[in-house]
Structures are given as C-alpha cells and as structure tokens.
Design a protein around this motif. Structure first.
Motif, mmCIF file in Angstrom:
data_model
loop_
_atom_site.group_PDB
_atom_site.id
_atom_site.type_symbol
_atom_site.label_atom_id
_atom_site.label_comp_id
_atom_site.label_asym_id
_atom_site.label_seq_id
_atom_site.Cartn_x
_atom_site.Cartn_y
_atom_site.Cartn_z
ATOM 1 N N THR A 123 -36.625 -29.322 -0.795
ATOM 2 C CA THR A 123 -35.611 -28.506 -0.365
ATOM 3 C C THR A 123 -35.458 -27.825 0.186
ATOM 4 O OG1 THR A 123 -34.577 -30.075 -1.923
ATOM 5 C CG2 THR A 123 -33.238 -28.951 -0.499
ATOM 6 N N PRO A 124 -35.557 -27.435 1.699
ATOM 7 C CA PRO A 124 -35.550 -26.092 2.045
ATOM 8 C C PRO A 124 -33.873 -25.756 1.764
ATOM 9 C CG PRO A 124 -34.925 -28.042 3.746
ATOM 10 C CD PRO A 124 -35.000 -28.737 2.747
ATOM 11 N N ASP A 125 -34.756 -24.041 1.928
ATOM 12 C CA ASP A 125 -33.395 -23.684 1.493
ATOM 13 C C ASP A 125 -31.733 -23.267 2.654
ATOM 14 O OD1 ASP A 125 -33.870 -22.822 -0.639
ATOM 15 O OD2 ASP A 125 -35.349 -20.957 0.025
ATOM 16 N N ALA A 126 -31.091 -22.881 3.099
ATOM 17 C CA ALA A 126 -30.144 -22.902 3.995
ATOM 18 C C ALA A 126 -30.242 -21.809 4.725
ATOM 19 C CB ALA A 126 -28.955 -22.199 3.546
ATOM 20 N N ASP A 127 -31.225 -22.031 5.908
ATOM 21 C CA ASP A 127 -31.888 -20.078 6.406
ATOM 22 C C ASP A 127 -32.056 -21.468 8.101
ATOM 23 O OD1 ASP A 127 -32.526 -18.639 7.610
ATOM 24 O OD2 ASP A 127 -34.211 -18.281 6.089
ATOM 25 N N VAL A 210 -30.786 -24.691 8.955
ATOM 26 C CA VAL A 210 -30.437 -25.505 7.569
ATOM 27 C C VAL A 210 -28.828 -25.480 7.298
ATOM 28 C CG1 VAL A 210 -30.860 -26.552 5.347
ATOM 29 C CG2 VAL A 210 -32.788 -26.136 7.400
ATOM 30 N N VAL A 211 -27.818 -26.136 6.601
ATOM 31 C CA VAL A 211 -27.222 -25.184 6.241
ATOM 32 C C VAL A 211 -27.027 -26.544 5.205
ATOM 33 C CG1 VAL A 211 -25.542 -25.270 8.730
ATOM 34 C CG2 VAL A 211 -25.203 -27.119 7.634
ATOM 35 N N SER A 212 -25.693 -26.475 4.121
ATOM 36 C CA SER A 212 -25.802 -26.689 2.821
ATOM 37 C C SER A 212 -25.143 -27.899 2.835
ATOM 38 C CB SER A 212 -25.417 -25.445 1.909
ATOM 39 O OG SER A 212 -23.743 -25.146 2.693
#
Length: 212
Positions: A123-127, A210-212
């Motif tokens: 899972t990518p970080d929100a960024d 990418v957002v949560s």
C-alpha cells in the motif's frame, strides 16, 4: 257503427293531447341520464380509496447493475462520484485507499472518469507520485499476467506501484484480490478501465495523487 263514423277524423283537441314535443322528450332523457351519472359518481366516490394512485403506489427499488461476472458495478451517471477534497489541481490520477477507487481529472479540474479498483498488497502512503513508465503486457510481481501497466512511484522507486489489468479476464470483469502471501504494488482494474488510464496518463510525470 257506420263506415263514416269509423273513418271520421279525430278532433284537433285530441290530436294535441296525443302528440309529444320532441324537444321536451330529449330534455327529459338527458335529465334522467345526468341523474343516473350523478348517482354512479356518488357511489364510486364512496368506495374510492382515500389515497390517490400516485400516493398509494409502492415505489419500486432500482435494480443494481452488474458486470459479466455478476459483480455489482458502481453507478457512473455522476462522474464526480466521491471525488476526495484536497486531491490536487490540474491533470492527475486520484487514487483513494479507503474507497478503492480512482478518478481521472483533466486540466480543467473536471472528472473525466471514475472506476473501482482492487488494491495491491503493498500500500502506498498518502502522497503525490509521478508516472514513470508504461508496459503493454508483462508479468506482475505476484506472478499474474497483466497488461496496460501504468507504473508510478517516488524518485527513488519510480516503478514500485502501478495501475494494470489481468490479461485473461473479459474487458469489464473486476479482478480478484491478489493471492494471500504475494507482494504487489499493482492496483488492479478492469481491462476497459486500465486502458482508459493508459490513454489518459500518456505523459511522463503525470501526477498520481494518493489519498486516504
């Protein structure tokens, strides 16, 4: 009685009494018909339901659409469906982790398409990331044969994540989750949606927010 008496004409007074005025007869018939209609209307009104048909009718529930696999498909009538706030500006791909959904947003900040996605096991970080590479077909890190790969990531790991589709599935079928224990940063889409992302993000460094 003589023959002359049998054929004698009737008196004028008798003729007047036996004739009926046609206009008066029509008026009487019309009046009787109106009275009958009034009676029927009163009877019908007494037996009619209190609610109008539109109010008494049961509202039918909309039928959910499905794809070829029988899986529910999110409605696409509203292209702004759930676009997260504070997801950047300009042309970009927005990916929500919690909603497992992507949006293709044009230079005018208007959503061109939204689609459901299947997250990868990494899972990518929100960024904000950047598109770095495109692969027509290949094999993902979990061993699945995929196509329409749009790879993105950080400057140090530019191909760590990507949008792709399982090559063997029908065009509109959602893929299954990656097998347990495998590692992949691929965000899976249907063939049709992956191809749309492929055509949209044709410029290197296209932002992926990418957002949560």
């Amino acid at each position: 009685m003589t023959s002359q008496q049998q054929n004698a004409p009737r008196s004028s007074a008798r003729v007047k009494r036996s004739r009926v005025n046609p206009m008066a007869s029509a008026a009487l018939i019309t009046a009787a018909a109106l009275v009958g209609v009034g009676v029927l209307a009163v009877q019908a009104n007494g037996s009619a339901p209190n609610k109008a048909p539109a109010q008494a009718a049961v509202k039918q529930q909309p039928v959910a659409s499905t794809n070829q696999a029988g899986q529910p498909v999110a409605p696409s009538a509203d292209p702004l469906l759930g676009l997260p706030a504070d997801s950047g500006k300009g042309k970009r791909v927005v990916y929500s982790l919690s909603k497992a959904r992507i949006w293709l947003v044009g230079d005018d900040n208007k959503v061109q398409m939204t689609a459901q996605a299947v997250p990868g096991t990494i899972t990518p970080d929100a960024d904000t990331y950047k598109v770095s590479k495109w692969v027509t077909s290949g094999k993902a890190s979990d061993g699945a044969a995929v196509q329409y790969e749009v790879l993105w990531g950080t400057r140090l790991s530019p191909t760590k994540f990507g949008f792709d589709a399982i090559a063997s599935l029908p065009p509109d079928q959602m893929p299954s989750k990656p097998a347990a224990g495998t590692k992949t940063g691929g965000v899976r889409l249907t063939q049709n949606d992956a191809q749309a992302v492929w055509q949209f993000a044709t410029v290197k460094d296209t932002p992926v927010v990418v957002v949560s």
